[in-house]
Design an enzyme around this catalytic site. Structure first.
Site, mmCIF file in Angstrom:
data_model
loop_
_atom_site.group_PDB
_atom_site.id
_atom_site.type_symbol
_atom_site.label_atom_id
_atom_site.label_comp_id
_atom_site.label_asym_id
_atom_site.label_seq_id
_atom_site.Cartn_x
_atom_site.Cartn_y
_atom_site.Cartn_z
ATOM 1 N N CYS A 232 0.832 -1.202 0.000
ATOM 2 C CA CYS A 232 0.000 0.000 0.000
ATOM 3 C C CYS A 232 0.873 1.260 0.000
ATOM 4 O O CYS A 232 1.867 1.327 0.726
ATOM 5 C CB CYS A 232 -0.942 0.089 1.193
ATOM 6 S SG CYS A 232 -2.052 -1.306 1.330
ATOM 7 N N ARG B 185 4.093 -0.194 -4.625
ATOM 8 C CA ARG B 185 3.824 -0.736 -3.290
ATOM 9 C C ARG B 185 2.528 -1.542 -3.229
ATOM 10 O O ARG B 185 2.227 -2.176 -2.220
ATOM 11 C CB ARG B 185 3.730 0.407 -2.274
ATOM 12 C CG ARG B 185 4.977 1.244 -2.177
ATOM 13 C CD ARG B 185 4.786 2.367 -1.198
ATOM 14 N NE ARG B 185 4.614 1.852 0.148
ATOM 15 C CZ ARG B 185 5.608 1.543 0.960
ATOM 16 N NH1 ARG B 185 6.846 1.696 0.566
ATOM 17 N NH2 ARG B 185 5.373 1.083 2.161
ATOM 18 N N TRP C 76 -2.561 -2.852 -1.702
ATOM 19 C CA TRP C 76 -2.173 -4.262 -1.866
ATOM 20 C C TRP C 76 -3.012 -5.000 -0.844
ATOM 21 O O TRP C 76 -2.835 -4.844 0.360
ATOM 22 C CB TRP C 76 -0.685 -4.442 -1.580
ATOM 23 C CG TRP C 76 -0.204 -5.837 -1.803
ATOM 24 C CD1 TRP C 76 0.129 -6.405 -3.003
ATOM 25 C CD2 TRP C 76 0.036 -6.843 -0.807
ATOM 26 N NE1 TRP C 76 0.535 -7.704 -2.809
ATOM 27 C CE2 TRP C 76 0.484 -8.000 -1.473
ATOM 28 C CE3 TRP C 76 -0.104 -6.890 0.578
ATOM 29 C CZ2 TRP C 76 0.809 -9.175 -0.809
ATOM 30 C CZ3 TRP C 76 0.221 -8.055 1.241
ATOM 31 C CH2 TRP C 76 0.671 -9.185 0.548
ATOM 32 N N ASN D 140 -1.753 1.911 5.740
ATOM 33 C CA ASN D 140 -0.861 0.856 5.251
ATOM 34 C C ASN D 140 -0.448 0.055 6.480
ATOM 35 O O ASN D 140 0.099 0.620 7.421
ATOM 36 C CB ASN D 140 0.366 1.505 4.589
ATOM 37 C CG ASN D 140 1.467 0.505 4.278
ATOM 38 O OD1 ASN D 140 1.193 -0.663 4.049
ATOM 39 N ND2 ASN D 140 2.700 0.965 4.277
ATOM 40 N N GLY D 141 -0.725 -1.254 6.466
ATOM 41 C CA GLY D 141 -0.395 -2.084 7.627
ATOM 42 C C GLY D 141 -1.549 -3.008 7.942
ATOM 43 O O GLY D 141 -2.438 -3.225 7.088
ATOM 44 N N GLU E 41 17.969 -17.463 -7.257
ATOM 45 C CA GLU E 41 17.598 -16.095 -7.607
ATOM 46 C C GLU E 41 17.042 -16.037 -9.040
ATOM 47 O O GLU E 41 16.043 -15.363 -9.307
ATOM 48 C CB GLU E 41 18.800 -15.156 -7.435
ATOM 49 C CG GLU E 41 18.615 -13.730 -7.901
ATOM 50 C CD GLU E 41 17.441 -12.990 -7.255
ATOM 51 O OE1 GLU E 41 16.842 -13.503 -6.302
ATOM 52 O OE2 GLU E 41 17.108 -11.911 -7.763
ATOM 53 N N LYS F 91 13.262 -14.818 -10.095
ATOM 54 C CA LYS F 91 13.038 -13.727 -11.046
ATOM 55 C C LYS F 91 12.069 -14.174 -12.136
ATOM 56 O O LYS F 91 11.131 -13.474 -12.477
ATOM 57 C CB LYS F 91 14.385 -13.362 -11.663
ATOM 58 C CG LYS F 91 14.759 -11.966 -11.822
ATOM 59 C CD LYS F 91 15.078 -11.086 -10.691
ATOM 60 C CE LYS F 91 14.267 -11.185 -9.461
ATOM 61 N NZ LYS F 91 14.853 -10.565 -8.306
ATOM 62 N N GLU G 184 8.412 -14.667 -10.729
ATOM 63 C CA GLU G 184 7.673 -13.502 -10.257
ATOM 64 C C GLU G 184 7.237 -12.559 -11.365
ATOM 65 O O GLU G 184 6.208 -11.913 -11.240
ATOM 66 C CB GLU G 184 8.412 -12.752 -9.135
ATOM 67 C CG GLU G 184 9.521 -11.825 -9.544
ATOM 68 C CD GLU G 184 10.097 -11.024 -8.357
ATOM 69 O OE1 GLU G 184 11.312 -10.850 -8.318
ATOM 70 O OE2 GLU G 184 9.323 -10.570 -7.499
ATOM 71 N N HIS H 259 17.239 -37.362 -7.045
ATOM 72 C CA HIS H 259 16.500 -37.812 -5.864
ATOM 73 C C HIS H 259 15.016 -37.496 -5.975
ATOM 74 O O HIS H 259 14.317 -37.433 -4.968
ATOM 75 C CB HIS H 259 17.105 -37.194 -4.600
ATOM 76 C CG HIS H 259 18.532 -37.610 -4.405
ATOM 77 N ND1 HIS H 259 18.882 -38.895 -4.052
ATOM 78 C CD2 HIS H 259 19.687 -36.941 -4.583
ATOM 79 C CE1 HIS H 259 20.212 -38.977 -3.995
ATOM 80 N NE2 HIS H 259 20.719 -37.800 -4.327
ATOM 81 N N LYS I 129 6.278 -4.073 -3.980
ATOM 82 C CA LYS I 129 7.718 -3.903 -3.814
ATOM 83 C C LYS I 129 8.145 -4.054 -2.365
ATOM 84 O O LYS I 129 9.127 -4.716 -2.051
ATOM 85 C CB LYS I 129 8.107 -2.513 -4.325
ATOM 86 C CG LYS I 129 9.584 -2.180 -4.204
ATOM 87 C CD LYS I 129 10.372 -2.930 -5.235
ATOM 88 C CE LYS I 129 11.860 -2.676 -5.165
ATOM 89 N NZ LYS I 129 12.597 -3.750 -5.855
HETATM 90 O O1 M6R Z 1 13.168 -4.741 0.611
HETATM 91 P P1 M6R Z 1 13.657 -6.118 0.895
HETATM 92 O O2 M6R Z 1 15.005 -6.407 0.315
HETATM 93 O O3 M6R Z 1 13.612 -6.467 2.352
HETATM 94 O O4 M6R Z 1 12.622 -7.074 0.164
HETATM 95 C C1 M6R Z 1 12.692 -8.460 0.288
HETATM 96 C C2 M6R Z 1 11.856 -9.150 -0.755
HETATM 97 O O5 M6R Z 1 10.514 -8.791 -0.610
HETATM 98 C C3 M6R Z 1 12.299 -8.830 -2.179
HETATM 99 O O6 M6R Z 1 13.648 -9.129 -2.367
HETATM 100 C C4 M6R Z 1 11.457 -9.633 -3.191
HETATM 101 O O7 M6R Z 1 11.721 -10.983 -3.067
HETATM 102 C C5 M6R Z 1 11.735 -9.148 -4.616
HETATM 103 N N1 M6R Z 1 10.515 -8.759 -5.230
HETATM 104 C C6 M6R Z 1 12.294 -10.187 -5.509
HETATM 105 O O8 M6R Z 1 12.592 -9.668 -6.768
#
Ligand code: M6R
Length: 607
Positions: free
Chosen positions: A2, A27, A74, A100-101, A480, A484, A487, A503, A602
């Site tokens: 949010c 956000r 969000w 937000n929260g 990683e 990527k 997502e 396995h 984000k």
């Molecule tokens: O702001 P942060 O680094 O704490 O965020 C952690 C994760 O939410 C963030 O890395 C998320 O996994 C990314 N969207 C991945 O690309």
């Protein structure tokens, strides 16, 4: 999680709110809404979907008013729909709230408020805030909000506005970020700095437990009813850094910014004679010798950076390292103490679970070092020791340049500890810092070959399942790479230590299924060749990421992408670049919203 914005001044608030929300959409983007106050008349407009839907809905009927609030959501409590979009109002429609929260005790409050005659319209936790304000209002909005805060538990950044007490916005924070922007005859409130930058660089960062009254010409902040003097923080970076600058997406821009981000992160941290100078670490030699263990805690991509850190620390320092996902760590009563260095990694510095993990580590007496990208974030303010990744603002939900610079800081941190404690010979440190300094050029060289990677993306784009395999550091990067891809392209991607396939997972390898194999660790080459053969024997399509000069791995696979030769410990910085570009182009080719993937946000400021 949010985005919230508030404006009070002499100008028409609507365009300012919309512009601010456009900077905060990363956000959350399930729904958006605004409320404006004009001549004591409140008008609320909201719509499910992106901000553009709200703008379409409003069309020419732009609401008037020189003060207002806006929100981009969000969803946590209640599905995304018009009814659940913010701002929320009370029964009378005279008090509006954006939040937000999560209000954790909202159910109990809702039941109580119903017995008091309040009627609820939404499924959200936030709506109780508006009704509580209505319940407690006796002519002074700030006093009412104070009382509301005594009643609620959970996390919040909130702004409250009312036609019954116009001329001021009341805002408060606990565990969710909130910044006040100071203008001339106008003031602003936002979840994050990019929303303010067009108007001002002078900001006040609200701390947990603080409540602020923001009027056109004045801002006062209080804690437990006592006024507090706040420092004005001048934002150094400019608006352009938070714009796309001709790139189609923020993610692509941020991928291209990586050479600069590495350079900025290294700048002034390597001395002229090639030693490391991480002055902000401030760990004395005897404190280092006391350390028996390192724990790295983070979420998502930052957690993957921590996994690379584990290999690096264990190799260079021979110190045992545990890496934990913050949401697990915080609830498992971890074994911590003065002899355990806790490294907290967070791009935003606001991730709820990471913050909680950091606070727990501090409570248990562990020295904490935070790696974050956001100056003034909660992590940076509370950690004690902070090492910044100078990546600049990262707007795309998918993290790229933040990850790369987290790796750089982890290398510097390991080298600094090794150097201070005399664990690594100076000559080795010098060789490694020389290799680090070459990385920006190598990364730029890989990005120049993005058309080749685009071609690979066209080969995988129509698949619904993919696999990423690697050993050692390559496995950490495989994780990683797979995150990527899933997502932003919604292609299911699983990462495996290459030796684990047989396995169970090998059962999923069928003809032409894409397998991305990372083979950059020379001491594991032969093992990787065997694993690549295993998937090739099942007719998988294999794209291998290999070191320049490795003429063997390529013989076994369908496609090869070479990264420049470097010290094997640094290959993650290079091998992840083709994986970022692969995901980016697969996402574009599948018509996905690259910068704002579905269901994500984000900054994850709720549990
Ligand atoms: O702001 P942060 O680094 O704490 O965020 C952690 C994760 O939410 C963030 O890395 C998320 O996994 C990314 N969207 C991945 O690309």
């Amino acid at each position: 999680m949010c985005g919230i914005i508030g404006y009070i001044g002499e100008k028409q608030a609507y365009p300012i709110l919309i512009d601010g929300l456009s900077k905060l959409e990363y956000r959350g983007y399930d729904s958006a809404g605004v409320a404006l106050l004009d001549e004591d008349q409140l008008e609320i407009m909201k719509s499910v979907g992106r901000l553009s839907k709200l703008e379409e809905k409003i069309g020419e009927q732009v609401p008037f008013g020189t003060m207002g609030i806006g929100h981009t959501r969000w969803a946590t409590h209640g599905r995304p729909c018009d009814m659940n979009a913010h701002p929320h109002s009370d029964c009378t429609g005279e008090y509006v709230v954006i939040h937000n929260g999560i209000i954790e005790n909202y159910q109990a409050l809702r039941e109580w408020l119903k017995t008091e005659g309040h009627l609820f319209r939404s499924e959200t936790d936030t709506e109780v805030l508006a009704h509580l304000v209505e319940q407690y209002f006796r002519g002074d909005l700030k006093a009412a909000v104070r009382q509301v805060l005594e009643k609620v538990s959970g996390s919040y950044a909130m702004v409250v506005m009312s036609e019954r007490d116009p001329g001021r916005l009341i805002c408060a924070r606990k565990d969710s970020p909130l910044v006040i922007g100071l203008g001339e005859g106008e003031n602003f409130i936002a979840s994050d700095i990019p929303a303010l930058l067009k108007y001002t660089r002078r900001t006040i960062i609200l701390e947990d437990g603080e409540l602020a009254e923001v009027s056109r010409d004045n801002v006062t902040v209080e804690r437990c009813g006592q006024l507090v003097t706040k420092e004005v923080f001048n934002v150094e970076w400019d608006v352009v850094a938070a714009e796309k600058e001709g790139f189609e997406h923020f993610m692509l821009k941020e991928i291209h910014e990586q050479p600069k981000a590495i350079r900025d992160t290294l700048r002034s941290r390597i001395t002229a004679d090639g030693l490391v100078n991480l002055a902000e670490l401030n760990l004395a030699e005897d404190e280092i010798w006391q350390l028996r263990k390192v724990v790295m805690v983070a979420c998502g991509t930052a957690y993957h950076a921590g996994l690379v850190g584990k290999y690096v620390f264990e190799k260079l320092l021979r110190l045992p390292v545990e890496v934990d996902v913050a949401s697990e760590f915080r609830y498992r009563n971890p074994l911590l103490g003065e002899d355990t260095l806790v490294v907290v990694i967070s791009q935003s510095g606001e991730t709820a679970d990471t913050l909680a993990a950091m606070r727990l580590a501090k409570e248990k007496g562990s020295p904490v070092v935070a790696i974050t990208n956001v100056v003034g974030s909660t992590v940076s303010r509370e950690a004690g020791r902070v090492i910044y990744t100078w990546a600049g603002p990262e707007i795309a939900v998918a993290s790229t340049k933040a990850y790369i610079t987290q790796l750089i800081v982890l290398y510097l941190l390991a080298l600094q500890i090794g150097q201070s404690a005399g664990l690594i010979p100076e000559a080795e440190i010098m060789a490694m810092t020389a290799a680090l300094k070459k990385l920006p050029m190598d990364v730029a060289g890989i990005i120049e070959k993005e058309d080749v990677i685009k071609e690979f993306a066209s080969r995988i784009k129509d698949w619904e399942d993919t696999f990423f395999i690697g050993r050692g550091l390559d496995y950490a990067v495989a994780l990683e790479g797979s995150l990527k891809l899933k997502e932003i392209s919604y292609i299911h991607a699983e990462a495996y230590p290459a030796g684990e396939l047989k396995h169970g997972t090998l059962a999923l390898i069928t003809e032409n299924i894409p397998v991305i194999a990372l083979a950059t660790q020379p001491d594991l080459y032969e093992k990787m060749w065997s694993n690549i053969k295993e998937v090739k024997a099942r007719d998988a399509y294999v794209l291998a990421i290999v070191n320049e000069g490795d003429n063997e791995t390529g013989k076994e696979v369908d496609d090869v992408f070479e990264i420049p030769a470097t010290n094997p410990i640094f290959t993650p910085v290079l091998s992840v670049i083709p994986l970022q570009l692969l995901s980016y182009y697969a996402s574009v080719m599948r018509g996905c919203d690259v910068d704002k993937p579905r269901n994500l946000a984000k900054s994850v400021t709720v549990e």
